[in-house]
Design a protein around this motif. Structure first.
Motif, mmCIF file in Angstrom:
data_model
loop_
_atom_site.group_PDB
_atom_site.id
_atom_site.type_symbol
_atom_site.label_atom_id
_atom_site.label_comp_id
_atom_site.label_asym_id
_atom_site.label_seq_id
_atom_site.Cartn_x
_atom_site.Cartn_y
_atom_site.Cartn_z
ATOM 1 N N ASP A 36 0.853 -1.186 0.000
ATOM 2 C CA ASP A 36 0.000 0.000 0.000
ATOM 3 C C ASP A 36 0.888 1.235 0.000
ATOM 4 O O ASP A 36 1.890 1.275 0.710
ATOM 5 N N GLN A 37 0.518 2.235 -0.798
ATOM 6 C CA GLN A 37 1.240 3.503 -0.778
ATOM 7 C C GLN A 37 0.400 4.509 -0.013
ATOM 8 O O GLN A 37 -0.802 4.655 -0.247
ATOM 9 N N PRO A 49 5.687 10.344 0.145
ATOM 10 C CA PRO A 49 5.132 9.003 -0.012
ATOM 11 C C PRO A 49 5.930 7.939 0.737
ATOM 12 O O PRO A 49 7.136 8.079 0.956
ATOM 13 N N TYR A 50 5.218 6.901 1.122
ATOM 14 C CA TYR A 50 5.868 5.724 1.690
ATOM 15 C C TYR A 50 5.042 4.495 1.336
ATOM 16 O O TYR A 50 3.858 4.586 1.062
ATOM 17 N N PHE A 51 5.714 3.356 1.297
ATOM 18 C CA PHE A 51 5.077 2.087 0.974
ATOM 19 C C PHE A 51 5.047 1.214 2.215
ATOM 20 O O PHE A 51 6.043 1.128 2.940
ATOM 21 N N ILE A 52 3.928 0.558 2.438
ATOM 22 C CA ILE A 52 3.785 -0.412 3.522
ATOM 23 C C ILE A 52 3.693 -1.794 2.880
ATOM 24 O O ILE A 52 2.811 -2.038 2.057
ATOM 25 N N ILE A 76 18.268 8.800 -6.526
ATOM 26 C CA ILE A 76 17.966 7.377 -6.624
ATOM 27 C C ILE A 76 16.528 7.151 -6.168
ATOM 28 O O ILE A 76 16.135 7.598 -5.094
ATOM 29 N N SER A 77 15.750 6.486 -7.001
ATOM 30 C CA SER A 77 14.343 6.213 -6.686
ATOM 31 C C SER A 77 14.203 4.846 -6.038
ATOM 32 O O SER A 77 14.850 3.887 -6.456
ATOM 33 N N LEU A 78 13.362 4.781 -5.037
ATOM 34 C CA LEU A 78 13.042 3.518 -4.383
ATOM 35 C C LEU A 78 11.586 3.183 -4.636
ATOM 36 O O LEU A 78 10.759 4.061 -4.815
ATOM 37 N N GLY A 79 11.297 1.923 -4.613
ATOM 38 C CA GLY A 79 9.919 1.470 -4.750
ATOM 39 C C GLY A 79 9.790 0.121 -4.086
ATOM 40 O O GLY A 79 10.793 -0.492 -3.712
ATOM 41 N N PRO A 80 8.584 -0.341 -3.921
ATOM 42 C CA PRO A 80 8.421 -1.623 -3.238
ATOM 43 C C PRO A 80 9.059 -2.752 -4.045
ATOM 44 O O PRO A 80 8.924 -2.815 -5.260
ATOM 45 N N LEU A 91 8.823 -10.385 6.922
ATOM 46 C CA LEU A 91 7.446 -10.406 6.426
ATOM 47 C C LEU A 91 6.762 -11.749 6.657
ATOM 48 O O LEU A 91 5.602 -11.789 7.073
ATOM 49 N N GLU A 92 7.467 -12.828 6.401
ATOM 50 C CA GLU A 92 6.854 -14.143 6.558
ATOM 51 C C GLU A 92 6.586 -14.490 8.018
ATOM 52 O O GLU A 92 5.853 -15.423 8.309
ATOM 53 N N ARG A 93 7.138 -13.727 8.945
ATOM 54 C CA ARG A 93 6.925 -13.955 10.375
ATOM 55 C C ARG A 93 5.983 -12.920 10.987
ATOM 56 O O ARG A 93 5.927 -12.771 12.200
ATOM 57 N N GLY A 94 5.291 -12.170 10.133
ATOM 58 C CA GLY A 94 4.297 -11.225 10.630
ATOM 59 C C GLY A 94 4.763 -9.803 10.808
ATOM 60 O O GLY A 94 4.005 -8.963 11.285
ATOM 61 N N GLY A 95 5.997 -9.497 10.423
ATOM 62 C CA GLY A 95 6.488 -8.131 10.526
ATOM 63 C C GLY A 95 5.982 -7.273 9.377
ATOM 64 O O GLY A 95 5.468 -7.764 8.370
ATOM 65 N N VAL A 96 6.118 -5.973 9.527
ATOM 66 C CA VAL A 96 5.708 -4.999 8.519
ATOM 67 C C VAL A 96 6.963 -4.232 8.106
ATOM 68 O O VAL A 96 7.790 -3.877 8.943
ATOM 69 N N TYR A 97 7.110 -3.977 6.800
ATOM 70 C CA TYR A 97 8.251 -3.233 6.271
ATOM 71 C C TYR A 97 7.722 -1.965 5.609
ATOM 72 O O TYR A 97 6.817 -2.028 4.772
ATOM 73 N N VAL A 98 8.265 -0.817 6.012
ATOM 74 C CA VAL A 98 7.833 0.465 5.461
ATOM 75 C C VAL A 98 9.043 1.132 4.817
ATOM 76 O O VAL A 98 10.105 1.222 5.418
ATOM 77 N N GLU A 99 8.857 1.587 3.580
ATOM 78 C CA GLU A 99 9.932 2.252 2.850
ATOM 79 C C GLU A 99 9.474 3.651 2.475
ATOM 80 O O GLU A 99 8.508 3.813 1.726
ATOM 81 N N ALA A 100 10.149 4.664 3.031
ATOM 82 C CA ALA A 100 9.785 6.060 2.787
ATOM 83 C C ALA A 100 10.623 6.636 1.657
ATOM 84 O O ALA A 100 11.828 6.403 1.582
ATOM 85 N N ASN A 101 9.983 7.393 0.783
ATOM 86 C CA ASN A 101 10.650 8.058 -0.340
ATOM 87 C C ASN A 101 10.960 9.497 0.044
ATOM 88 O O ASN A 101 10.369 10.436 -0.475
ATOM 89 N N ILE A 102 11.901 9.675 0.965
ATOM 90 C CA ILE A 102 12.181 11.009 1.480
ATOM 91 C C ILE A 102 12.817 11.895 0.416
ATOM 92 O O ILE A 102 13.400 11.408 -0.555
ATOM 93 N N ARG A 103 12.683 13.197 0.617
ATOM 94 C CA ARG A 103 13.233 14.144 -0.351
ATOM 95 C C ARG A 103 14.743 13.974 -0.479
ATOM 96 O O ARG A 103 15.429 13.693 0.482
#
Length: 125
Positions: A36-37, A49-52, A76-80, A91-103
Protein backbone atom coordinates in the motif's frame (compact mmCIF):
# COMPACT_ATOMS: atom_id res chain seq x y z
CA UNK A 1 6.64 -7.09 -5.67
CA UNK A 2 6.87 -9.04 -8.87
CA UNK A 3 10.05 -10.14 -10.52
CA UNK A 4 12.10 -7.68 -12.58
CA UNK A 5 10.92 -7.33 -16.16
CA UNK A 6 12.01 -5.38 -19.21
CA UNK A 7 8.96 -3.83 -20.85
CA UNK A 8 8.54 -1.98 -24.13
CA UNK A 9 5.88 0.69 -24.35
CA UNK A 10 4.44 1.83 -27.66
CA UNK A 11 1.62 4.23 -28.30
CA UNK A 12 -0.86 4.71 -31.08
CA UNK A 13 -4.20 6.49 -31.31
CA UNK A 14 -4.08 7.76 -27.70
CA UNK A 15 -3.50 4.30 -26.21
CA UNK A 16 -0.47 2.58 -24.78
CA UNK A 17 0.62 -1.01 -25.28
CA UNK A 18 3.07 -2.67 -22.87
CA UNK A 19 4.93 -5.70 -24.13
CA UNK A 20 6.94 -7.93 -21.78
CA UNK A 21 10.28 -8.40 -23.56
CA UNK A 22 12.15 -10.32 -20.89
CA UNK A 23 11.65 -11.27 -17.24
CA UNK A 24 13.75 -12.79 -14.52
CA UNK A 25 12.54 -16.19 -13.35
CA UNK A 26 10.19 -16.22 -10.37
CA UNK A 27 12.29 -16.37 -7.21
CA UNK A 28 9.48 -16.25 -4.63
CA UNK A 29 5.73 -16.32 -4.24
CA UNK A 30 4.45 -12.82 -3.50
CA UNK A 31 0.76 -13.70 -3.72
CA UNK A 32 0.35 -13.46 0.08
CA UNK A 33 2.00 -10.01 0.34
CA UNK A 34 0.28 -6.65 0.25
CA UNK A 35 1.71 -3.29 -0.83
CA UNK A 36 0.00 0.00 0.00
CA UNK A 37 1.24 3.50 -0.78
CA UNK A 38 0.40 6.24 1.72
CA UNK A 39 1.54 9.82 2.23
CA UNK A 40 2.82 11.60 5.33
CA UNK A 41 2.64 15.38 5.57
CA UNK A 42 5.92 17.04 6.53
CA UNK A 43 6.20 20.14 8.70
CA UNK A 44 6.29 22.37 5.61
CA UNK A 45 3.17 20.72 4.13
CA UNK A 46 4.90 18.53 1.53
CA UNK A 47 3.31 15.13 0.97
CA UNK A 48 6.00 12.45 1.36
CA UNK A 49 5.13 9.00 -0.01
CA UNK A 50 5.87 5.72 1.69
CA UNK A 51 5.08 2.09 0.97
CA UNK A 52 3.79 -0.41 3.52
CA UNK A 53 4.63 -4.03 2.73
CA UNK A 54 3.10 -6.80 4.83
CA UNK A 55 1.37 -10.13 4.64
CA UNK A 56 -2.21 -9.84 3.40
CA UNK A 57 -4.76 -9.62 6.18
CA UNK A 58 -2.45 -8.19 8.83
CA UNK A 59 -4.14 -5.50 10.87
CA UNK A 60 -2.03 -2.35 10.61
CA UNK A 61 -2.92 -1.13 14.08
CA UNK A 62 0.59 -0.59 15.46
CA UNK A 63 0.83 -3.97 17.18
CA UNK A 64 3.04 -5.65 14.59
CA UNK A 65 6.80 -5.06 14.70
CA UNK A 66 7.78 -2.65 11.93
CA UNK A 67 11.02 -1.88 10.13
CA UNK A 68 11.12 1.64 8.68
CA UNK A 69 13.64 2.40 5.94
CA UNK A 70 14.04 5.72 4.22
CA UNK A 71 16.49 6.93 1.64
CA UNK A 72 16.74 10.16 -0.26
CA UNK A 73 19.94 10.90 -2.09
CA UNK A 74 21.67 11.11 -5.45
CA UNK A 75 18.31 11.12 -7.28
CA UNK A 76 17.97 7.38 -6.62
CA UNK A 77 14.34 6.21 -6.69
CA UNK A 78 13.04 3.52 -4.38
CA UNK A 79 9.92 1.47 -4.75
CA UNK A 80 8.42 -1.62 -3.24
CA UNK A 81 10.47 -4.71 -4.00
CA UNK A 82 11.20 -8.04 -2.45
CA UNK A 83 14.35 -8.15 -0.34
CA UNK A 84 15.25 -11.73 0.55
CA UNK A 85 16.38 -11.04 4.10
CA UNK A 86 13.35 -8.87 4.83
CA UNK A 87 10.97 -11.35 3.24
CA UNK A 88 12.17 -14.50 4.96
CA UNK A 89 13.21 -13.03 8.26
CA UNK A 90 10.54 -10.38 8.65
CA UNK A 91 7.45 -10.41 6.43
CA UNK A 92 6.85 -14.14 6.56
CA UNK A 93 6.93 -13.96 10.38
CA UNK A 94 4.30 -11.22 10.63
CA UNK A 95 6.49 -8.13 10.53
CA UNK A 96 5.71 -5.00 8.52
CA UNK A 97 8.25 -3.23 6.27
CA UNK A 98 7.83 0.46 5.46
CA UNK A 99 9.93 2.25 2.85
CA UNK A 100 9.79 6.06 2.79
CA UNK A 101 10.65 8.06 -0.34
CA UNK A 102 12.18 11.01 1.48
CA UNK A 103 13.23 14.14 -0.35
CA UNK A 104 16.63 13.95 -2.02
CA UNK A 105 15.77 10.88 -4.08
CA UNK A 106 14.60 10.79 -7.67
CA UNK A 107 10.98 9.73 -7.27
CA UNK A 108 9.59 13.05 -8.51
CA UNK A 109 12.44 14.33 -10.64
CA UNK A 110 15.19 16.90 -10.07
CA UNK A 111 13.09 19.27 -7.95
CA UNK A 112 12.38 16.48 -5.41
CA UNK A 113 16.12 15.79 -5.23
CA UNK A 114 17.11 19.45 -5.00
CA UNK A 115 14.57 20.11 -2.24
CA UNK A 116 16.94 18.39 0.22
CA UNK A 117 20.37 19.60 -0.85
CA UNK A 118 22.93 21.45 1.28
CA UNK A 119 21.24 23.93 3.65
CA UNK A 120 17.87 22.24 2.98
CA UNK A 121 19.10 18.73 3.93
CA UNK A 122 17.12 18.84 7.18
CA UNK A 123 13.93 18.64 5.07
CA UNK A 124 14.85 15.09 4.07
CA UNK A 125 14.26 13.85 7.59
Amino acid sequence: LGDASLLECSSNDNSYVLEDLKSLPHMYDSSDLSVDQKFATSKDGTKVPYFIISKKGISLDGRNPTLLYGYGGFEISLGPRYIGTVGKAWLERGGVYVEANIRGGGEFGPSWHQAALKEKRHKAY
